[in-house]
Design a protein around this motif. Structure first.
Motif, short mmCIF file in Angstrom:
data_model
loop_
_atom_site.label_atom_id
_atom_site.label_comp_id
_atom_site.label_asym_id
_atom_site.label_seq_id
_atom_site.Cartn_x
_atom_site.Cartn_y
_atom_site.Cartn_z
N ILE A 141 1.41 6.73 -6.86
CA ILE A 141 0.30 7.69 -7.20
C ILE A 141 0.53 9.06 -7.01
N GLY A 142 1.26 9.54 -5.82
CA GLY A 142 1.20 10.73 -5.31
C GLY A 142 2.35 11.52 -5.93
N TYR A 183 -0.47 15.88 -3.21
CA TYR A 183 -0.60 15.17 -2.32
C TYR A 183 0.32 14.09 -2.02
N GLU A 184 1.51 14.47 -2.77
CA GLU A 184 2.85 13.58 -2.60
C GLU A 184 3.13 13.52 -1.24
N ASP A 185 3.25 14.61 -0.33
CA ASP A 185 3.65 14.38 1.00
C ASP A 185 2.79 13.67 1.68
N PHE A 239 -8.14 7.89 -4.80
CA PHE A 239 -7.72 7.66 -6.17
C PHE A 239 -8.64 6.96 -6.82
N ASN A 240 -9.09 7.54 -7.97
CA ASN A 240 -10.24 6.81 -8.69
C ASN A 240 -9.71 6.42 -10.01
N VAL A 260 0.88 -1.17 0.03
CA VAL A 260 0.13 0.00 0.07
C VAL A 260 0.87 1.43 -0.17
N ARG A 261 2.09 1.24 0.69
CA ARG A 261 2.88 2.54 0.88
C ARG A 261 3.56 2.52 -0.38
N VAL A 262 4.06 1.45 -1.13
CA VAL A 262 4.54 1.84 -2.36
C VAL A 262 3.76 2.35 -3.48
#
Length: 128
Positions: free
Chosen positions: A67-68, A73-75, A117-118, A60-62
């Motif tokens: 995606i970010g 929303y990257e941070d 995220f869609n 999930v973290r990767v």
């Protein structure tokens, strides 16, 4: 066979479980059934069914970090270790009766303070 579509809510709140969001969804008047660790949610008996699952861990973290990347929303997404996936097969049916999807997304976003995220349009949403 129709392609599955997913709205994923990424978050970093280890206390959130499928049980805690089940209660929130039911309190908001949605019809919720639970089976093998997943929730099946409808607005009414006739509406489309959404499947909600909980995921956790390094994958999930990767995924969230990728995606970010280079977004506003990257941070926030770099800190996410958990996700709720809202899955469904018939995008047209869900968009025709969009209230269920909007309500489930809203509840999960507010509860988790996460980022959505869609898969069908690659859109990100949430508090930046």
């Amino acid at each position: 066979m129709q392609r599955s579509h997913t709205c994923t809510i990424y978050f970093d709140s280890p206390e959130l479980t499928i049980q805690s969001v089940k209660a929130s969804l039911q309190e908001d008047g949605l019809l919720v059934k639970e089976s093998t660790g997943a929730l099946f949610v409808r607005w009414s008996d006739q509406g489309p069914e959404l499947k909600v699952i909980h995921r956790a861990g390094a994958d999930v973290r990767v995924e969230a970090a990728a995606i970010g990347l280079s977004t506003e929303y990257e941070d926030r997404l770099l800190r996410c270790h958990y996700a709720f996936d809202i899955e469904f097969n018939d995008l047209n049916a869900v968009l025709d009766e969009v209230n269920t999807l909007i309500q489930v997304q809203h509840i999960l976003l507010c509860t988790s303070e996460g980022v959505a995220f869609n898969s069908w349009n690659s859109a990100l949403s949430g508090e930046a």
